[in-house]
Write a protein that holds these residues in place. Structure first.
Motif, PDB file in Angstrom:
ATOM      1  N   ILE A   1       0.932  -1.263  -0.079  1.00  0.00           N
ATOM      2  CA  ILE A   1       0.275  -0.212   0.110  1.00  0.00           C
ATOM      3  C   ILE A   1       0.789   1.599   0.295  1.00  0.00           C
ATOM      4  N   LEU A   2       1.808   1.434   0.608  1.00  0.00           N
ATOM      5  CA  LEU A   2       3.030   2.542   0.819  1.00  0.00           C
ATOM      6  C   LEU A   2       3.153   2.390  -0.309  1.00  0.00           C
ATOM      7  N   ILE A   3       4.629   2.025  -1.259  1.00  0.00           N
ATOM      8  CA  ILE A   3       4.777   1.925  -2.480  1.00  0.00           C
ATOM      9  C   ILE A   3       3.658   2.314  -3.990  1.00  0.00           C
ATOM     10  N   GLY A   4       2.430   1.594  -3.363  1.00  0.00           N
ATOM     11  CA  GLY A   4       1.777   2.013  -4.355  1.00  0.00           C
ATOM     12  C   GLY A   4       1.497   3.308  -4.419  1.00  0.00           C
TER      13      GLY A   4
ATOM     14  N   ILE B   1      -4.223   2.373  -8.461  1.00  0.00           N
ATOM     15  CA  ILE B   1      -3.269   2.778  -9.810  1.00  0.00           C
ATOM     16  C   ILE B   1      -1.873   1.709  -9.477  1.00  0.00           C
ATOM     17  N   GLY B   2      -0.834   2.629  -8.372  1.00  0.00           N
ATOM     18  CA  GLY B   2       0.098   2.492  -7.951  1.00  0.00           C
ATOM     19  C   GLY B   2       0.436   0.409  -7.389  1.00  0.00           C
ATOM     20  N   ILE B   3      -0.526  -0.162  -6.594  1.00  0.00           N
ATOM     21  CA  ILE B   3      -0.565  -0.954  -6.578  1.00  0.00           C
ATOM     22  C   ILE B   3      -0.112  -1.936  -7.635  1.00  0.00           C
ATOM     23  N   ALA B   4      -1.594  -1.680  -8.459  1.00  0.00           N
ATOM     24  CA  ALA B   4      -1.599  -2.831  -9.770  1.00  0.00           C
ATOM     25  C   ALA B   4       0.093  -2.429 -10.642  1.00  0.00           C
ATOM     26  N   GLY B   5       0.149  -0.386  -9.951  1.00  0.00           N
ATOM     27  CA  GLY B   5       1.283  -0.664 -11.874  1.00  0.00           C
ATOM     28  C   GLY B   5       2.335  -1.867 -10.784  1.00  0.00           C
TER      29      GLY B   5
ATOM     30  N   LEU C   1       2.841  -4.525  -8.785  1.00  0.00           N
ATOM     31  CA  LEU C   1       2.293  -5.826  -9.611  1.00  0.00           C
ATOM     32  C   LEU C   1       2.457  -5.558 -11.224  1.00  0.00           C
ATOM     33  N   LEU C   2       2.013  -4.619 -12.524  1.00  0.00           N
ATOM     34  CA  LEU C   2       2.431  -4.913 -13.223  1.00  0.00           C
ATOM     35  C   LEU C   2       3.995  -5.086 -14.357  1.00  0.00           C
ATOM     36  N   GLY C   3       4.474  -3.803 -13.137  1.00  0.00           N
ATOM     37  CA  GLY C   3       5.904  -3.799 -13.209  1.00  0.00           C
ATOM     38  C   GLY C   3       6.857  -4.450 -13.320  1.00  0.00           C
ATOM     39  N   GLY C   4       6.365  -5.703 -11.982  1.00  0.00           N
ATOM     40  CA  GLY C   4       7.142  -6.695 -11.885  1.00  0.00           C
ATOM     41  C   GLY C   4       6.861  -7.575 -12.235  1.00  0.00           C
ATOM     42  N   TRP C   5       5.851  -8.444 -13.233  1.00  0.00           N
ATOM     43  CA  TRP C   5       5.474  -9.465 -13.615  1.00  0.00           C
ATOM     44  C   TRP C   5       6.196  -9.079 -15.230  1.00  0.00           C
ATOM     45  N   LEU C   6       5.671  -7.591 -15.530  1.00  0.00           N
ATOM     46  CA  LEU C   6       6.608  -7.555 -17.389  1.00  0.00           C
ATOM     47  C   LEU C   6       7.884  -7.402 -16.557  1.00  0.00           C
ATOM     48  N   GLY C   7       8.938  -7.285 -15.951  1.00  0.00           N
ATOM     49  CA  GLY C   7      10.249  -7.537 -15.550  1.00  0.00           C
ATOM     50  C   GLY C   7      10.612  -8.999 -15.596  1.00  0.00           C
ATOM     51  N   LYS C   8       9.282  -9.315 -15.112  1.00  0.00           N
ATOM     52  CA  LYS C   8      10.158 -10.699 -14.861  1.00  0.00           C
ATOM     53  C   LYS C   8      10.047 -11.724 -16.316  1.00  0.00           C
ATOM     54  N   VAL C   9       8.477 -11.031 -17.020  1.00  0.00           N
ATOM     55  CA  VAL C   9       8.162 -11.762 -18.396  1.00  0.00           C
ATOM     56  C   VAL C   9       9.332 -11.089 -19.424  1.00  0.00           C
ATOM     57  N   ILE C  10       9.558 -10.029 -19.860  1.00  0.00           N
ATOM     58  CA  ILE C  10      10.587  -9.670 -21.012  1.00  0.00           C
ATOM     59  C   ILE C  10      11.922  -9.488 -20.688  1.00  0.00           C
ATOM     60  N   PHE C  11      12.707  -9.442 -19.643  1.00  0.00           N
ATOM     61  CA  PHE C  11      13.745  -9.114 -19.169  1.00  0.00           C
ATOM     62  C   PHE C  11      14.433 -10.767 -18.372  1.00  0.00           C
ATOM     63  N   GLY C  12      13.501 -11.119 -17.567  1.00  0.00           N
ATOM     64  CA  GLY C  12      13.429 -12.736 -16.744  1.00  0.00           C
ATOM     65  C   GLY C  12      14.055 -11.918 -15.475  1.00  0.00           C
ATOM     66  N   VAL C  13      13.864 -11.524 -14.766  1.00  0.00           N
ATOM     67  CA  VAL C  13      14.266 -10.690 -13.893  1.00  0.00           C
ATOM     68  C   VAL C  13      13.110 -10.415 -12.324  1.00  0.00           C
TER      69      VAL C  13
ATOM     70  N   ILE D   1       6.668   2.424 -13.186  1.00  0.00           N
ATOM     71  CA  ILE D   1       7.085   2.381 -14.998  1.00  0.00           C
ATOM     72  C   ILE D   1       5.337   1.729 -14.908  1.00  0.00           C
ATOM     73  N   GLY D   2       5.567   0.651 -13.786  1.00  0.00           N
ATOM     74  CA  GLY D   2       3.902   0.085 -13.865  1.00  0.00           C
ATOM     75  C   GLY D   2       2.790   1.100 -13.907  1.00  0.00           C
ATOM     76  N   SER D   3       2.838   2.092 -12.381  1.00  0.00           N
ATOM     77  CA  SER D   3       1.819   3.147 -12.978  1.00  0.00           C
ATOM     78  C   SER D   3       1.909   4.077 -13.611  1.00  0.00           C
ATOM     79  N   VAL D   4       2.892   4.264 -14.389  1.00  0.00           N
ATOM     80  CA  VAL D   4       2.715   5.133 -15.509  1.00  0.00           C
ATOM     81  C   VAL D   4       1.687   4.415 -16.929  1.00  0.00           C
ATOM     82  N   ILE D   5       1.982   3.729 -16.937  1.00  0.00           N
ATOM     83  CA  ILE D   5       1.535   2.424 -17.843  1.00  0.00           C
ATOM     84  C   ILE D   5      -0.219   2.277 -17.895  1.00  0.00           C
ATOM     85  N   LEU D   6      -0.444   2.430 -15.756  1.00  0.00           N
ATOM     86  CA  LEU D   6      -1.325   2.358 -15.610  1.00  0.00           C
ATOM     87  C   LEU D   6      -2.522   3.221 -15.481  1.00  0.00           C
ATOM     88  N   LEU D   7      -1.424   4.582 -15.492  1.00  0.00           N
ATOM     89  CA  LEU D   7      -2.683   5.829 -15.318  1.00  0.00           C
ATOM     90  C   LEU D   7      -2.580   6.083 -17.064  1.00  0.00           C
TER      91      LEU D   7
END
Length: 89
Positions: free
Chosen positions: A7-10, A35-39, A41-53, A70-76
């Motif tokens: 919640i704080l990070i979000g 949006i921040g919380i979902a962002g 999670l989205l950013g973490g998922w994208l990092g894992k899928v795209i870069f394998g990290v 980055i995930g928050s900007v995308i979702l916003l």
């Protein structure tokens, strides 16, 4: 990380995303936080899928914050496009 940390990070990632993309949004602090919380999670998922990290390592890791912002900007941006279409009709 615990729910309070997410919640704080979000909240902070959502606020940073709004600062990066200024403009009127029809959401208050609750929408910003969601949006921040979902962002994060989205950013973490994208990092894992795209870069394998595992980009969501811990609260104080820079990769966690970058992924959340980055995930928050995308979702916003998607939120603005979706809400913008709804307002024009």
């Amino acid at each position: 990380m615990g729910i309070i940390a997410w919640i704080l990070i979000g909240l902070l990632a959502g606020l940073i995303a709004k600062a990066i993309m200024p403009g009127k949004d029809p959401g208050g602090i609750i929408i910003t936080t969601l949006i921040g919380i979902a962002g994060g999670l989205l950013g973490g998922w994208l990092g894992k899928v795209i870069f394998g990290v595992d980009s969501i390592d811990g609260f104080f890791d820079l990769s966690t914050w970058i992924a959340a912002i980055i995930g928050s900007v995308i979702l916003l941006a998607l939120y603005r496009v979706t809400i913008g279409r709804g307002r024009s009709h």
